[in-house]
Write a protein that holds these residues in place. Structure first.
Motif, PDB file in Angstrom:
ATOM      1  N   PHE B 211     -79.172 -35.716  41.784  1.00  0.00           N
ATOM      2  CA  PHE B 211     -79.225 -34.752  40.631  1.00  0.00           C
ATOM      3  C   PHE B 211     -80.354 -33.630  40.883  1.00  0.00           C
ATOM      4  N   GLN B 215     -80.127 -30.337  45.843  1.00  0.00           N
ATOM      5  CA  GLN B 215     -78.663 -30.954  46.454  1.00  0.00           C
ATOM      6  C   GLN B 215     -78.974 -31.622  47.842  1.00  0.00           C
ATOM      7  N   SER B 247     -65.758 -29.888  55.226  1.00  0.00           N
ATOM      8  CA  SER B 247     -67.118 -30.300  54.817  1.00  0.00           C
ATOM      9  C   SER B 247     -66.944 -31.426  53.585  1.00  0.00           C
ATOM     10  N   CYS B 249     -65.982 -31.162  50.398  1.00  0.00           N
ATOM     11  CA  CYS B 249     -66.663 -30.854  49.477  1.00  0.00           C
ATOM     12  C   CYS B 249     -65.677 -31.196  48.014  1.00  0.00           C
ATOM     13  N   PHE B 252     -67.262 -33.929  46.316  1.00  0.00           N
ATOM     14  CA  PHE B 252     -68.574 -33.951  45.668  1.00  0.00           C
ATOM     15  C   PHE B 252     -68.686 -34.599  44.115  1.00  0.00           C
ATOM     16  N   ARG B 253     -67.938 -34.786  43.634  1.00  0.00           N
ATOM     17  CA  ARG B 253     -68.095 -35.314  42.127  1.00  0.00           C
ATOM     18  C   ARG B 253     -67.718 -36.796  42.302  1.00  0.00           C
ATOM     19  N   LEU B 256     -71.495 -37.716  43.441  1.00  0.00           N
ATOM     20  CA  LEU B 256     -72.266 -37.172  42.433  1.00  0.00           C
ATOM     21  C   LEU B 256     -72.832 -38.354  41.509  1.00  0.00           C
ATOM     22  N   ILE B 257     -71.621 -38.877  41.005  1.00  0.00           N
ATOM     23  CA  ILE B 257     -71.653 -39.787  39.517  1.00  0.00           C
ATOM     24  C   ILE B 257     -70.887 -40.854  40.040  1.00  0.00           C
ATOM     25  N   ARG B 261     -65.776 -40.512  36.915  1.00  0.00           N
ATOM     26  CA  ARG B 261     -64.776 -39.846  36.213  1.00  0.00           C
ATOM     27  C   ARG B 261     -63.432 -40.116  36.789  1.00  0.00           C
ATOM     28  N   LEU B 311     -58.184 -29.810  47.167  1.00  0.00           N
ATOM     29  CA  LEU B 311     -59.116 -30.150  45.996  1.00  0.00           C
ATOM     30  C   LEU B 311     -58.273 -30.412  44.675  1.00  0.00           C
ATOM     31  N   ASN B 315     -58.716 -33.869  42.594  1.00  0.00           N
ATOM     32  CA  ASN B 315     -59.392 -33.795  41.283  1.00  0.00           C
ATOM     33  C   ASN B 315     -58.489 -34.550  40.313  1.00  0.00           C
TER      34      ASN B 315
END
Lengths: 212, 411
Positions: B211, B215, B247, B249, B252-253, B256-257, B261, B311, B315
């Motif tokens: 966080f 980054q 990449s 990307c 990412f989510r 990160l956590i 989710r 993406l 997601n």
């Protein structure tokens, strides 16, 4: 007409309501409990523009810097952007210029940008006067509208104005940054069919609140 | 005996166990709207001792007033989505003082969302472990702090990330974390609400460094993930590269956590418990990411997905995956890598392999991701070998009844 795909992007500080504007537009939903967007999310909605079907691909980006991944990727191919701030938090309006710069650094030169003051349902907590934001938008070649994702005010109009104003032959590219500043900024609130502009309504509301 | 205390509007109940050691207890929140006919400036506060005899009664003004008019008149929700109805998971109070009354067990409470300061009024939203949001509770003249302070007796708020550890299982949560070698990360988190707002040590949870504003940690992990994927599945890497998605990307989510989710709450707890053990290897979360990509490689590569669709597809995997299947897949990947001769050194280091080679100069795996030539990169056919590894899985999958979750975290 054929099926056309247009891509647009929602940007602005964290907590201004980007995700709820998008969910209101694409699913007619509002979530009091929407979570901080991480990275980028994505929704689509198909609308009729004239006699053409336009499929809007809308990117919803994280407002928090530390929740943003590789930012420039989001902006590729976007024909329009809603730059959202929260009318009840002046800080989110103060940084609009920074977001605008980020957009212009990464997006295509022809992108149409609309400044969106969200959360008009919280009129009693307003910190950013309509006229000030409208003037700023005009001076920076942006369209301007005030919305409420909660009560739906002007949400459709905000998205549809961008989608109507882009990529269709014979349409003026209103709000494009290539135009000289201020020459044809359109304020949606002045165009409401019933003749009562949202901003006027807001003023009346505020006056009313002030009288209390 | 029953001990109870209530503010007007709020009523907290608990069975006879001491506060903050509520294992096995069921602490109930009972919301009852203010009786509009009463004088709302005089608010009763009372506590009952275990023998149910009032021992203390005082009058005070907590300074708030629930305001349902705001939410019921402003909203324009589609029919059938009336959030003002008590959500499932919250039972309507029997002797309700109105249609807005509800009762919620704190054991069911997952997180509380609070409106940001600066609004003309504030509200709280309670979210249950089933992901259900109770209707927003509006406060016109303050009072959220008093309420949260009261709740701090029963739940532990983890600020910064918005996580909450609470309900009936705090004791177990603490024990679990202790077992994973983590010292009370919430130290200093409870007490006053002001205390709750202070940053606190969240090292037990998805890496605190994730966080950081810079980054750097996130970028490093995405590079490490690329490195692993390049070893594991060069064709997938090539495909993603060709779609400007090299990449990673879109992961990412996840990083990160820690997939918070992507799975149902109880499954997230299971996954995190595994990750906290650092078994079978460090950075196992990156192999979990590889496992998901491996499970999705067909969809990604053979649907002609471009940057956007990749993406979107990733997601939209949220809540559609089985954590056990993914964990098994991730472990299978680990076992294959561990058994692979001449694994690139940076991969070995990343996964804590090859520790026999003490004295090997350490290189920074993060800053020097070496694209591997096909000869260096053993191409592993993952898909077929996954199920074979399942029976001798060394990952202990906790039985469901133990995963119902004491600590509840919600970024």
């Amino acid at each position: 007409g054929g099926n056309k795909e247009l891509s647009m992007v929602l940007i602005g500080e964290s907590g201004v309501g980007k995700t709820n504007l998008l969910s209101r537009f694409t699913r007619n939903e509002f979530n009091h409990d929407s979570r901080t967007t991480i990275g980028v999310e994505f929704s689509t909605r198909t609308i009729m523009v004239g006699d053409a079907l336009v499929k809007a691909q809308i990117w919803d980006t994280a407002g928090l810097e530390r929740y943003r991944a590789i930012t420039s990727a989001y902006y590729r191919g976007a024909v329009g952007a809603l730059l959202v701030f929260d009318i009840t938090k002046h800080q989110t309006y103060d940084v609009v210029e920074r977001w605008l710069k980020e957009l212009y650094d990464h997006a295509e030169a022809t992108i149409i940008v609309m400044l969106v003051g969200n959360k008009t349902d919280l009129a009693q907590a307003r910190e950013v006067p309509t006229e000030e934001a409208k003037m700023f938008a005009e001076n920076n070649g942006m369209l301007f509208v005030e919305t409420s994702a909660l009560d739906s005010t002007n949400v459709e109009q905000a998205f549809e104005t961008i989608l109507r104003g882009t990529g269709l032959p014979g349409q003026d590219r209103v709000g494009s940054k290539q135009k000289s500043p201020g020459d044809n900024t359109v304020s949606l609130s002045a165009e409401n069919a019933d003749g009562t502009s949202a901003s006027q309504a807001m003023k009346e509301k505020r006056a009313c609140c002030l009288n209390l | 005996g029953e001990r109870r205390g209530f503010w007007q509007g709020w009523e907290a109940k608990e069975s006879p166990v001491s506060p903050r050691c509520p294992q096995g207890s069921d602490t109930l929140l009972q919301w009852t709207p203010v009786d509009e006919s009463s004088d709302s400036t005089q608010i009763a506060y009372s506590k009952k001792d275990p023998s149910s005899c009032p021992t203390e009664e005082e009058l005070f003004d907590p300074g708030y007033e629930p305001d349902w008019a705001v939410i019921s008149t402003v909203g324009s929700r589609p029919a059938g989505q009336d959030e003002s109805q008590a959500a499932p998971g919250a039972k309507a109070a029997p002797a309700s003082r109105g249609q807005w009354a509800f009762t919620l067990s704190l054991a069911e409470l997952k997180s509380i969302r609070k409106s940001k300061p600066g609004l003309g009024w504030s509200y709280l939203i309670f979210i249950t472990k089933d992901g259900i949001s109770i209707q927003a509770l509006h406060f016109h003249r303050g009072g959220t702090k008093a309420l949260l302070r009261a709740l701090c007796k029963y739940v532990i708020l983890l600020p910064g990330t918005g996580w909450i550890v609470g309900g009936a299982g705090i004791g177990r949560g603490r024990a679990d974390l202790g077992a994973a070698g983590i010292s009370e990360p919430w130290k200093g988190c409870y007490g006053t609400v002001e205390g709750c707002k202070q940053p606190c040590n969240l090292s037990a949870f998805p890496q605190h460094s994730n966080f950081e504003e810079s980054q750097e940690s996130m970028k490093r992990q995405l590079v490490q993930l690329t490195l692993l994927l390049r070893v594991l599945d060069p064709p997938l890497c090539d495909y993603l590269d060709s779609k400007e998605s090299g990449s990673l990307c879109f992961c990412f989510r996840w990083i990160l956590i820690w997939f918070k989710r992507e799975f149902a709450f109880s499954e997230v707890l299971l996954l995190w418990e595994v990750l906290w053990t650092e078994l079978p290897c460090p950075n196992f979360h990156l192999l979990v990411a590889c496992a998901i990509l491996d499970a999705e490689r067909q969809a990604l590569m053979h649907s002609g997905f471009g940057f956007n669709e990749i993406l979107k597809h990733i997601n939209e995997l949220t809540m559609k995956m089985s954590v056990e299947e993914i964990l098994c897949r991730a472990e299978a990947i680990y076992r294959q890598l561990a058994a692979t001769p001449e694994l690139p050194l940076n991969v070995q280091e990343l996964l804590g392999l090859g520790e026999a080679k003490v004295g090997t100069p350490s290189t920074d795996t993060a800053s020097s991701p070496q694209p591997l030539s096909p000869s260096q990169a053993p191409e592993l056919e993952l898909t077929d070998s996954i199920s074979a590894s399942q029976p001798d899985s060394s990952i202990e999958i906790l039985p469901p009844e133990e995963t119902g979750g004491p600590h509840s975290l919600s970024p």
